[in-house]
Design an enzyme around this catalytic site. Sequence first.
Site, PDB file in Angstrom:
ATOM      1  N   GLY A 205      39.158  47.284  43.824  1.00 33.76           N
ATOM      2  CA  GLY A 205      38.662  47.270  42.452  1.00 33.76           C
ATOM      3  C   GLY A 205      37.955  48.575  42.136  1.00 33.76           C
ATOM      4  O   GLY A 205      38.220  49.612  42.754  1.00 33.76           O
ATOM      5  N   ARG A 206      37.036  48.531  41.192  1.00 39.41           N
ATOM      6  CA  ARG A 206      36.325  49.754  40.779  1.00 39.41           C
ATOM      7  C   ARG A 206      35.608  50.401  41.962  1.00 39.41           C
ATOM      8  O   ARG A 206      35.686  51.608  42.170  1.00 39.41           O
ATOM      9  CB  ARG A 206      35.311  49.425  39.685  1.00 39.41           C
ATOM     10  CG  ARG A 206      35.890  48.865  38.402  1.00 39.41           C
ATOM     11  CD  ARG A 206      34.761  48.553  37.419  1.00 39.41           C
ATOM     12  NE  ARG A 206      35.231  47.891  36.213  1.00 39.41           N
ATOM     13  CZ  ARG A 206      35.331  46.578  36.080  1.00 39.41           C
ATOM     14  NH1 ARG A 206      35.001  45.796  37.097  1.00 39.41           N
ATOM     15  NH2 ARG A 206      35.751  46.045  34.949  1.00 39.41           N
ATOM     16  N   ILE A 207      34.889  49.572  42.722  1.00 40.72           N
ATOM     17  CA  ILE A 207      34.114  50.118  43.834  1.00 40.72           C
ATOM     18  C   ILE A 207      35.038  50.598  44.942  1.00 40.72           C
ATOM     19  O   ILE A 207      34.837  51.675  45.516  1.00 40.72           O
ATOM     20  CB  ILE A 207      33.109  49.070  44.345  1.00 40.72           C
ATOM     21  CG1 ILE A 207      32.067  48.771  43.255  1.00 40.72           C
ATOM     22  CG2 ILE A 207      32.415  49.554  45.619  1.00 40.72           C
ATOM     23  CD1 ILE A 207      31.162  47.589  43.563  1.00 40.72           C
TER      24      ILE A 207
ATOM     25  N   ARG B  49      44.564  41.559  46.465  1.00 35.01           N
ATOM     26  CA  ARG B  49      45.281  40.305  46.191  1.00 35.01           C
ATOM     27  C   ARG B  49      46.443  40.486  45.233  1.00 35.01           C
ATOM     28  O   ARG B  49      47.384  39.698  45.228  1.00 35.01           O
ATOM     29  CB  ARG B  49      44.298  39.257  45.635  1.00 35.01           C
ATOM     30  CG  ARG B  49      43.379  38.687  46.694  1.00 35.01           C
ATOM     31  CD  ARG B  49      42.384  37.718  46.082  1.00 35.01           C
ATOM     32  NE  ARG B  49      41.400  38.403  45.274  1.00 35.01           N
ATOM     33  CZ  ARG B  49      40.443  37.801  44.585  1.00 35.01           C
ATOM     34  NH1 ARG B  49      40.360  36.486  44.589  1.00 35.01           N
ATOM     35  NH2 ARG B  49      39.553  38.496  43.887  1.00 35.01           N
TER      36      ARG B  49
ATOM     37  N   ILE C  29      30.046  45.973  52.123  1.00 36.60           N
ATOM     38  CA  ILE C  29      29.126  46.184  51.002  1.00 36.60           C
ATOM     39  C   ILE C  29      29.458  45.214  49.873  1.00 36.60           C
ATOM     40  O   ILE C  29      29.022  45.416  48.734  1.00 36.60           O
ATOM     41  CB  ILE C  29      29.161  47.649  50.495  1.00 36.60           C
ATOM     42  CG1 ILE C  29      30.584  48.160  50.289  1.00 36.60           C
ATOM     43  CG2 ILE C  29      28.454  48.563  51.484  1.00 36.60           C
ATOM     44  CD1 ILE C  29      31.163  47.891  48.944  1.00 36.60           C
TER      45      ILE C  29
ATOM     46  N   ARG D 270      29.927  40.948  49.705  1.00 39.21           N
ATOM     47  CA  ARG D 270      29.040  39.800  49.818  1.00 39.21           C
ATOM     48  C   ARG D 270      29.095  39.308  51.252  1.00 39.21           C
ATOM     49  O   ARG D 270      30.141  39.356  51.899  1.00 39.21           O
ATOM     50  CB  ARG D 270      29.446  38.672  48.856  1.00 39.21           C
ATOM     51  CG  ARG D 270      29.090  38.928  47.397  1.00 39.21           C
ATOM     52  CD  ARG D 270      27.592  38.856  47.177  1.00 39.21           C
ATOM     53  NE  ARG D 270      27.223  39.000  45.767  1.00 39.21           N
ATOM     54  CZ  ARG D 270      26.813  40.131  45.221  1.00 39.21           C
ATOM     55  NH1 ARG D 270      26.756  41.234  45.966  1.00 39.21           N
ATOM     56  NH2 ARG D 270      26.463  40.175  43.950  1.00 39.21           N
TER      57      ARG D 270
ATOM     58  N   GLU E 221      21.440  35.624  53.272  1.00 40.28           N
ATOM     59  CA  GLU E 221      20.333  36.516  52.920  1.00 40.28           C
ATOM     60  C   GLU E 221      19.123  35.727  52.433  1.00 40.28           C
ATOM     61  O   GLU E 221      19.278  34.732  51.726  1.00 40.28           O
ATOM     62  CB  GLU E 221      20.774  37.487  51.824  1.00 40.28           C
ATOM     63  CG  GLU E 221      21.839  38.454  52.273  1.00 40.28           C
ATOM     64  CD  GLU E 221      22.221  39.465  51.184  1.00 40.28           C
ATOM     65  OE1 GLU E 221      21.463  39.614  50.202  1.00 40.28           O
ATOM     66  OE2 GLU E 221      23.280  40.086  51.320  1.00 40.28           O
TER      67      GLU E 221
ATOM     68  N   HIS F 288      20.441  45.132  51.507  1.00 41.64           N
ATOM     69  CA  HIS F 288      21.145  44.970  50.229  1.00 41.64           C
ATOM     70  C   HIS F 288      20.727  46.057  49.226  1.00 41.64           C
ATOM     71  O   HIS F 288      20.208  45.791  48.142  1.00 41.64           O
ATOM     72  CB  HIS F 288      20.893  43.584  49.639  1.00 41.64           C
ATOM     73  CG  HIS F 288      21.995  43.120  48.731  1.00 41.64           C
ATOM     74  ND1 HIS F 288      22.528  41.870  48.782  1.00 41.64           N
ATOM     75  CD2 HIS F 288      22.690  43.770  47.762  1.00 41.64           C
ATOM     76  CE1 HIS F 288      23.495  41.749  47.879  1.00 41.64           C
ATOM     77  NE2 HIS F 288      23.605  42.899  47.246  1.00 41.64           N
TER      78      HIS F 288
ATOM     79  N   GLY G 261      22.889  48.246  47.804  1.00 46.60           N
ATOM     80  CA  GLY G 261      24.072  48.767  47.114  1.00 46.60           C
ATOM     81  C   GLY G 261      23.806  49.393  45.761  1.00 46.60           C
ATOM     82  O   GLY G 261      24.276  50.488  45.466  1.00 46.60           O
TER      83      GLY G 261
END
Length: 316
Positions: free
Chosen positions: A154-156, A177, A233, A235, A264, A282, A284
């Site tokens: 995706g974007r990241i 996917r 990075i 979940r 977490e 966390h 990010g």
Amino acid sequence: MLKKLLITRPIATPVLEQAQKTFDVTLHEGGALSVEQAALALAEYDAILPTLGDAFTAEAFGGDIRCKMIGNFGVGYNHIDADAAAAADVIVSNTPDVLTDATADIALTLLLATARRAGEGERMVRSGAWGGFDVKGLLGTHVTGKTLGIVGMGRIGQAIAERCHYGFGMKVVFHNRSPKSTKVAALQLDDLNAVMTEADFVVVATPGGAETMKLIDAAAIAAMKPTGIFINISRGEVVDENALIDALEKGAIAGAGLDVYENEPFVPERLRAMENCVLLPHLGSATQETRQAMGQMALDNIIVWRDGGNPPQRVN
């Protein structure tokens, strides 16, 4: 009369001040909302600005609902049952795009720190155990020219690919996917394990949620090279954490860099005890610029809803 807005964490001061001029704001400073607290909030407020950890589960939507808008602070919204919200006529929005660069930068931070054993070295210096330059001391893994495997383009994922391709001349393979075109040269492989097998560094950048729960299981981890380094990075629940720990303890893979964890803020002692892991809390999206932009986008979506419009980052 101003609509009642609950903000579940302290946010950037300029955004909070704008919210207080626009809504009747309550700022919750007691940590993540439990299911019971989330249910009470849904019954009491017109809109809510929550974030990761606030338990807006299906159960939370089971009672009286006054709230009609949840403007989530974060791109991930797996802590909100979006289907249950829709069934209760509650709009949910998120904050994509604004955290892409910050999160991609953290992926590179973890990749480099793990490859070059920076965490071990930093601890050595701080403890006073460093005895000076050693020709064979803390030898790490070269990054330039290696193969990067990305899970979730995706974007990241695309931002990570660009950094690694242009910055380090890395070959990029990926699993997604659905078919995905990329800005840089990258090869989409047929299945997840093919990426895990080919890559020297695996970076997981998928969304959370039921569709990706335990996507990185014991079989996927076993497919990695013994010299492979694993970075997450996305979940924590995307990875079978126990399987990852087992592989690290057995030396089946070389190391891991993690910014997220399955439960977490709990991080297993077995994981914390290993020197070949770089563990971050966390971080990010943790830049001042990004967190302010996230708060602003969440608030902007709520304002659009208040004014009778359709929030642009609506997800349900």
